[in-house]
Design a protein around this motif. Structure first.
Motif, PDB file in Angstrom:
ATOM      1  N   HIS A 102       0.858  -1.177   0.000  1.00  0.00           N
ATOM      2  CA  HIS A 102       0.000   0.000   0.000  1.00  0.00           C
ATOM      3  C   HIS A 102       0.896   1.230   0.000  1.00  0.00           C
ATOM      4  O   HIS A 102       1.813   1.345   0.827  1.00  0.00           O
ATOM      5  CB  HIS A 102      -0.919   0.019   1.222  1.00  0.00           C
ATOM      6  N   PRO A 103       0.674   2.172  -0.919  1.00  0.00           N
ATOM      7  CA  PRO A 103       1.605   3.303  -1.056  1.00  0.00           C
ATOM      8  C   PRO A 103       1.709   4.175   0.181  1.00  0.00           C
ATOM      9  O   PRO A 103       2.717   4.877   0.355  1.00  0.00           O
ATOM     10  CB  PRO A 103       1.029   4.089  -2.244  1.00  0.00           C
ATOM     11  N   LEU A 104       0.701   4.154   1.054  1.00  0.00           N
ATOM     12  CA  LEU A 104       0.743   4.997   2.246  1.00  0.00           C
ATOM     13  C   LEU A 104       0.931   4.191   3.528  1.00  0.00           C
ATOM     14  O   LEU A 104       0.745   4.733   4.627  1.00  0.00           O
ATOM     15  CB  LEU A 104      -0.543   5.832   2.342  1.00  0.00           C
ATOM     16  N   ASP A 177       8.522   6.907  -3.610  1.00  0.00           N
ATOM     17  CA  ASP A 177       8.693   6.159  -4.847  1.00  0.00           C
ATOM     18  C   ASP A 177      10.070   5.503  -4.834  1.00  0.00           C
ATOM     19  O   ASP A 177      11.096   6.172  -4.769  1.00  0.00           O
ATOM     20  CB  ASP A 177       8.567   7.099  -6.052  1.00  0.00           C
ATOM     21  N   THR A 178      10.080   4.181  -4.938  1.00  0.00           N
ATOM     22  CA  THR A 178      11.328   3.424  -4.849  1.00  0.00           C
ATOM     23  C   THR A 178      12.107   3.384  -6.160  1.00  0.00           C
ATOM     24  O   THR A 178      13.264   2.968  -6.181  1.00  0.00           O
ATOM     25  CB  THR A 178      11.029   1.968  -4.453  1.00  0.00           C
ATOM     26  N   ALA A 337       1.998  -0.713 -11.566  1.00  0.00           N
ATOM     27  CA  ALA A 337       2.934   0.303 -11.086  1.00  0.00           C
ATOM     28  C   ALA A 337       2.801   1.598 -11.870  1.00  0.00           C
ATOM     29  O   ALA A 337       2.801   2.703 -11.303  1.00  0.00           O
ATOM     30  CB  ALA A 337       4.365  -0.231 -11.180  1.00  0.00           C
ATOM     31  N   ARG A 338       2.673   1.481 -13.181  1.00  0.00           N
ATOM     32  CA  ARG A 338       2.533   2.680 -14.012  1.00  0.00           C
ATOM     33  C   ARG A 338       1.234   3.409 -13.681  1.00  0.00           C
ATOM     34  O   ARG A 338       1.197   4.641 -13.614  1.00  0.00           O
ATOM     35  CB  ARG A 338       2.564   2.273 -15.486  1.00  0.00           C
ATOM     36  N   GLU A 345       0.275  11.300  -9.697  1.00  0.00           N
ATOM     37  CA  GLU A 345       0.714  12.550 -10.310  1.00  0.00           C
ATOM     38  C   GLU A 345      -0.462  13.371 -10.817  1.00  0.00           C
ATOM     39  O   GLU A 345      -0.503  14.596 -10.643  1.00  0.00           O
ATOM     40  CB  GLU A 345       1.669  12.250 -11.469  1.00  0.00           C
ATOM     41  N   GLU A 346      -1.436  12.707 -11.437  1.00  0.00           N
ATOM     42  CA  GLU A 346      -2.536  13.429 -12.071  1.00  0.00           C
ATOM     43  C   GLU A 346      -3.652  13.807 -11.106  1.00  0.00           C
ATOM     44  O   GLU A 346      -4.286  14.857 -11.272  1.00  0.00           O
ATOM     45  CB  GLU A 346      -3.127  12.575 -13.196  1.00  0.00           C
ATOM     46  N   ALA A 347      -3.903  12.950 -10.101  1.00  0.00           N
ATOM     47  CA  ALA A 347      -5.089  13.165  -9.265  1.00  0.00           C
ATOM     48  C   ALA A 347      -4.814  13.171  -7.770  1.00  0.00           C
ATOM     49  O   ALA A 347      -5.704  13.502  -6.989  1.00  0.00           O
ATOM     50  CB  ALA A 347      -6.136  12.091  -9.591  1.00  0.00           C
ATOM     51  N   GLY A 348      -3.609  12.797  -7.354  1.00  0.00           N
ATOM     52  CA  GLY A 348      -3.258  12.861  -5.943  1.00  0.00           C
ATOM     53  C   GLY A 348      -3.458  11.543  -5.213  1.00  0.00           C
ATOM     54  O   GLY A 348      -3.987  10.563  -5.747  1.00  0.00           O
TER      55      GLY A 348
END
Length: 361
Positions: A102-104, A177-178, A337-338, A345-348
């Motif tokens: 999870h990114p957060l 971001d790794t 990942a993409r 980047e586009e929406a937060g």
């Protein structure tokens, strides 16, 4: 968990089991402690009875499908389990999300499970396990002979980086971001007994290794042999543990289809007397590194480890050879990942978190 498995467990060919690890999240899609309530303090839906467990962190939960007899039944069984889990979580004020990481999820701020097995691991392994916020997809395929299962697991090693590259869905770890496509794969490799296993001559050799690890106190139970593929001496399966977690069930089913087809194909080749491979484990590791670093853009060493082939060519060849469609669809789609990077980047981060919520309709 029984300490030792058995050769006799390998009795059925082609059955399927799907294990998925997910994140318990709050209304904002952020990881939160919820497994105590969902696993221990409430009765899960009947379908999940005995098939729901927590993992190391209280924000990570695992489901298992019943044994699936035919590949054609996999979709119905997977969707039923996912719907039951989401309904169960929603009833207790939670939601479910899926990704390799999870990114957060910041490990220093999240609670560890209190189960004695995990307390023992945290004490024994320390930092690598304390930070292990990973979530993966595990696919079991039944094999009707123990020596055959070991041979298949050996052969599958070349195919695992193909799966990792296609599943790569964890660019962010601990909030940053790794630069990797699957940071989960690298974080998980910090634990002992992970990554690409060496080849085993036969089931006796694998069983001897398992015995030595248990008797020397190197592991507490056989489930702590966390390699990317393993003969499961309890279920009588070959278990592939390589892919990142996925929110979209169609992506999960693509890996189920591919794994099942590979095991069936390799079983037939074993019966035909095909010889095993004698390549160094480090060559398989190189392919895994390329997959976790580059994802869909990876070029992998070929099966003789003499030259490199782009992933798109490998996928086309494998799909045609095995008569499967799912992995080609995965390659043609935007990678996990993409997509995560684009959404952030586009929406937060709110949109990113929302996109990781489980899909099952």
């Amino acid at each position: 968990m029984d300490e030792r498995g058995s050769r006799d467990a390998f009795s059925r060919m082609g059955t399927i089991g799907i294990e998925e690890e997910y994140y318990v999240v709050d209304e904002d899609g952020r990881p939160t402690s919820g497994t105590d309530e969902l696993v221990y303090e409430s009765d899960p839906p009947e379908l999940l009875d005995g098939r729901l467990d927590h993992e190391l962190f209280k924000c990570v939960i695992e489901s298992q499908t019943p044994v699936i007899e035919e590949l054609s039944d996999a979709r119905e069984q997977l969707l039923a389990v996912r719907e039951a889990l989401v309904d169960h979580a929603t009833a207790h004020g939670f939601d479910i999300a899926a990704a390799g990481l999870h990114p957060l999820a910041k490990w220093r701020e999240l609670e560890h499970a209190e189960k004695p097995r995990y307390k023992s691991q945290l004490d024994r392994i320390q930092y690598p396990q304390h930070r292990n916020t990973t979530a993966g997809l595990h696919v079991h395929v039944g094999v009707d002979d123990a020596d055959k299962a070991v041979w298949i697991a050996n052969k599958l090693r070349w195919h695992l980086p193909v799966m990792l590259a296609l599943s790569a869905n964890s660019p962010y770890w601990n909030g940053f971001d790794t630069g990797l496509q699957s940071a989960r794969a690298k974080i998980f490799e910090g634990l002992p007994n992970t990554g690409m296993p060496t080849a085993y001559e036969d089931y006796e050799a694998f069983d001897d290794f398992e015995r030595r690890m248990l008797e020397t106190g190197s592991i507490d139970d056989r489930g702590e042999l966390w390699f990317d593929v393993r003969p499961h001496s309890g279920h009588g399966t070959v278990e592939v543990r390589t892919p990142d977690g996925q929110a979209d069930p169609e992506r999960v089913l693509a890996f189920v289809e591919y794994t099942h087809a590979l095991v069936e194909d390799l079983a037939a080749r074993y019966e035909d007397g095909e010889s095993g491979d004698d390549f160094r484990r480090e060559l398989y590791d190189e392919n895994k590194w390329r997959a976790m670093r580059h994802g869909q853009d990876a070029a992998l060493l070929d099966q003789e480890f003499q030259s490199t082939t782009d992933l798109d060519e490998i996928v086309d060849r494998e799909a045609s050879r095995l008569g499967v469609d799912g992995i080609a669809a995965l390659y043609d789609a935007e990678s996990g990942a993409r997509r995560q990077r684009r959404l952030r980047e586009e929406a937060g981060v709110d949109a990113l978190c929302d996109a990781l919520r489980l899909q099952y309709e």
